[in-house]
Write a protein that holds these residues in place. Structure first.
Motif, PDB file in Angstrom:
ATOM      1  N   ALA A 244      -2.632  10.746  -6.309  1.00  0.00           N
ATOM      2  CA  ALA A 244      -3.663  10.251  -6.325  1.00  0.00           C
ATOM      3  C   ALA A 244      -2.587   8.717  -5.482  1.00  0.00           C
ATOM      4  N   ILE A 245      -3.224   8.030  -5.500  1.00  0.00           N
ATOM      5  CA  ILE A 245      -2.355   6.497  -4.564  1.00  0.00           C
ATOM      6  C   ILE A 245      -2.609   5.612  -5.957  1.00  0.00           C
ATOM      7  N   ILE A 246      -1.985   5.353  -6.256  1.00  0.00           N
ATOM      8  CA  ILE A 246      -2.843   3.784  -7.367  1.00  0.00           C
ATOM      9  C   ILE A 246      -2.524   2.127  -6.428  1.00  0.00           C
ATOM     10  N   LEU A 247      -2.849   1.070  -6.955  1.00  0.00           N
ATOM     11  CA  LEU A 247      -2.208   0.177  -5.919  1.00  0.00           C
ATOM     12  C   LEU A 247      -2.246  -1.065  -7.355  1.00  0.00           C
TER      13      LEU A 247
ATOM     14  N   GLN B 179      -2.020   3.505   4.993  1.00  0.00           N
ATOM     15  CA  GLN B 179      -2.833   4.028   5.765  1.00  0.00           C
ATOM     16  C   GLN B 179      -2.909   5.177   6.958  1.00  0.00           C
ATOM     17  N   LYS B 180      -1.239   5.237   6.470  1.00  0.00           N
ATOM     18  CA  LYS B 180      -0.687   6.857   7.473  1.00  0.00           C
ATOM     19  C   LYS B 180      -0.657   7.241   6.304  1.00  0.00           C
ATOM     20  N   LEU B 181       0.078   6.960   4.656  1.00  0.00           N
ATOM     21  CA  LEU B 181       0.333   8.356   4.071  1.00  0.00           C
ATOM     22  C   LEU B 181      -1.217   8.822   3.235  1.00  0.00           C
ATOM     23  N   ALA B 182      -2.501   8.052   3.725  1.00  0.00           N
ATOM     24  CA  ALA B 182      -3.552   8.267   2.786  1.00  0.00           C
ATOM     25  C   ALA B 182      -3.976   9.378   4.090  1.00  0.00           C
ATOM     26  N   GLU B 183      -3.917   8.807   5.144  1.00  0.00           N
ATOM     27  CA  GLU B 183      -4.862  10.216   6.243  1.00  0.00           C
ATOM     28  C   GLU B 183      -3.783  11.486   6.134  1.00  0.00           C
TER      29      GLU B 183
ATOM     30  N   TRP C 135      -2.099  12.857   3.641  1.00  0.00           N
ATOM     31  CA  TRP C 135      -2.136  13.596   2.754  1.00  0.00           C
ATOM     32  C   TRP C 135      -3.662  13.648   2.186  1.00  0.00           C
ATOM     33  N   ASN C 136      -4.281  13.633   2.637  1.00  0.00           N
ATOM     34  CA  ASN C 136      -5.445  12.777   2.526  1.00  0.00           C
ATOM     35  C   ASN C 136      -6.512  13.175   0.920  1.00  0.00           C
ATOM     36  N   VAL C 137      -5.486  12.082  -0.006  1.00  0.00           N
ATOM     37  CA  VAL C 137      -5.903  11.650  -1.300  1.00  0.00           C
ATOM     38  C   VAL C 137      -6.785  10.487  -1.670  1.00  0.00           C
ATOM     39  N   PRO C 138      -6.944  10.683  -2.776  1.00  0.00           N
ATOM     40  CA  PRO C 138      -7.698   9.434  -3.168  1.00  0.00           C
ATOM     41  C   PRO C 138      -7.513   8.748  -2.803  1.00  0.00           C
ATOM     42  N   VAL C 139      -7.505   6.890  -3.491  1.00  0.00           N
ATOM     43  CA  VAL C 139      -6.585   5.871  -3.504  1.00  0.00           C
ATOM     44  C   VAL C 139      -7.536   5.009  -4.331  1.00  0.00           C
TER      45      VAL C 139
END
Length: 331
Positions: free
Chosen positions: A73-76, A88-92, A94-98
């Motif tokens: 996951a990515i936590i902000l 945006q680039k990393l989330a797309e 990796w396709n992981v939840p933010v």
């Protein structure tokens, strides 16, 4: 001693150890963090830095967790431009939840811009330039998730999050109670964020949130109090080096007790009246006396003086070196 050794050893790899299972990396002036889940070996990315951070984050992940590794996951901590630049680039890819606090969602789904930066707060070049910092939202609606209401952190069972608004409406900080590690985000920072010299040189100093991008000082004060009561033993923030032990405790108590003197600027757009927001985004911004033309002249003057000082120091160093060489020749 051990922490300093870790910091020094990992600098050659462009990242540093904060505490067991926690690593950080500075990209230009902002930090990102990677935290390992000791129970399953997975890891979580905290914040996504600047747009220049993408390749650095990928390389850091490969060094720490192996080629082609990706977080669970990515936590902000919040959605300001210097914390979501590569998101945006990393989330797309990796396709992981933010995950973020629900009050931060409007700025991550294209619905609302943040209040503008305030270059009138003073303190240095970072403040002077803040009128130009991006405040527009990004849109990752297909990846964003709201953090659980029970303050647990997805993918990190040892951690809790605390809502620490002021710097942004949905700002959060992360805390690992077992060893007292605090990832503060920008609720407080470990350098003087308004000064480009302090930020670039990583001069250690427990400070309030960056003055030029904090639109609610009453909430910011309460957030520092919240973090002080946790009695952290280690503080890692969005800007500056990690700080440890008694140095942290003493400085954090002082900041909390004398917040308005130490953290709040003497002048500025949001001093007397905060920006107001709700779950839909910003709904009110106080008027500004900012004169863009005057600020540009002030900025150019500051740059000119800084450049002149740099040239003088360079020349002084060169003259000193020349004298040393001559003394050897005479000898």
């Amino acid at each position: 001693m051990g922490n300093n050794l870790h910091l020094k050893r990992n600098n050659s790899r462009n990242f540093f150890t904060v505490a067991p299972g926690i690593w950080g990396m500075k990209d230009i002036f902002v930090n990102i963090y990677m935290i390992m889940n000791p129970f399953d070996g997975n890891w979580v990315l905290v914040d996504a830095g600047l747009f220049t951070s993408y390749s650095k984050i990928k390389k850091m992940a490969a060094r720490l967790f192996g080629d082609n590794s990706q977080p669970s996951a990515i936590i902000l901590t919040h959605g300001h431009f210097d914390h979501v630049g590569s998101l945006q680039k990393l989330a797309e890819e990796w396709n992981v939840p933010v995950y973020s606090h629900y009050l931060e969602i409007p700025y991550l789904t294209g619905k609302s811009s943040y209040p503008p930066g305030d270059p009138t707060v003073g303190g240095g070049l970072m403040s002077l330039m803040s009128w130009a910092y991006p405040k527009h939202p990004i849109n990752i609606w297909n990846h964003i998730n709201i953090l659980p209401e029970n303050e647990t952190v997805p993918g990190l069972p040892e951690w809790k999050y605390f809502h620490t608004p002021g710097h942004s409406p949905g700002h959060i900080s992360l805390f690992r109670e077992g060893d007292g590690v605090l990832i503060a985000g920008d609720a407080l920072v470990t350098t003087k964020a308004e000064s480009a010299f302090s930020v670039m040189l990583q001069i250690k100093k427990i400070s309030g949130p960056p003055k030029y991008f904090t639109p609610d000082w009453v909430s910011a004060r309460q957030s520092v109090k919240t973090l002080m009561k946790l009695e952290p033993k280690t503080v890692a923030s969005g800007h500056g080096k990690p700080m440890y032990g008694k140095e942290v405790r003493k400085s954090l108590h002082k900041l909390s007790e004398d917040f308005y003197h130490l953290a709040v600027p003497v002048q500025g757009r949001y001093i007397l009246e905060p920006a107001v927001s709700d779950a839909s985004g910003v709904i009110y911004i106080p008027p500004s006396n900012f004169n863009k033309k005057r600020m540009v002249i002030k900025l150019l003057s500051f740059v000119a003086v800084s450049a002149a000082a740099y040239v003088l120091l360079k020349q002084k160093s060169k003259n000193k070196r020349r004298q040393e060489i001559l003394s050897y020749e005479i000898w």
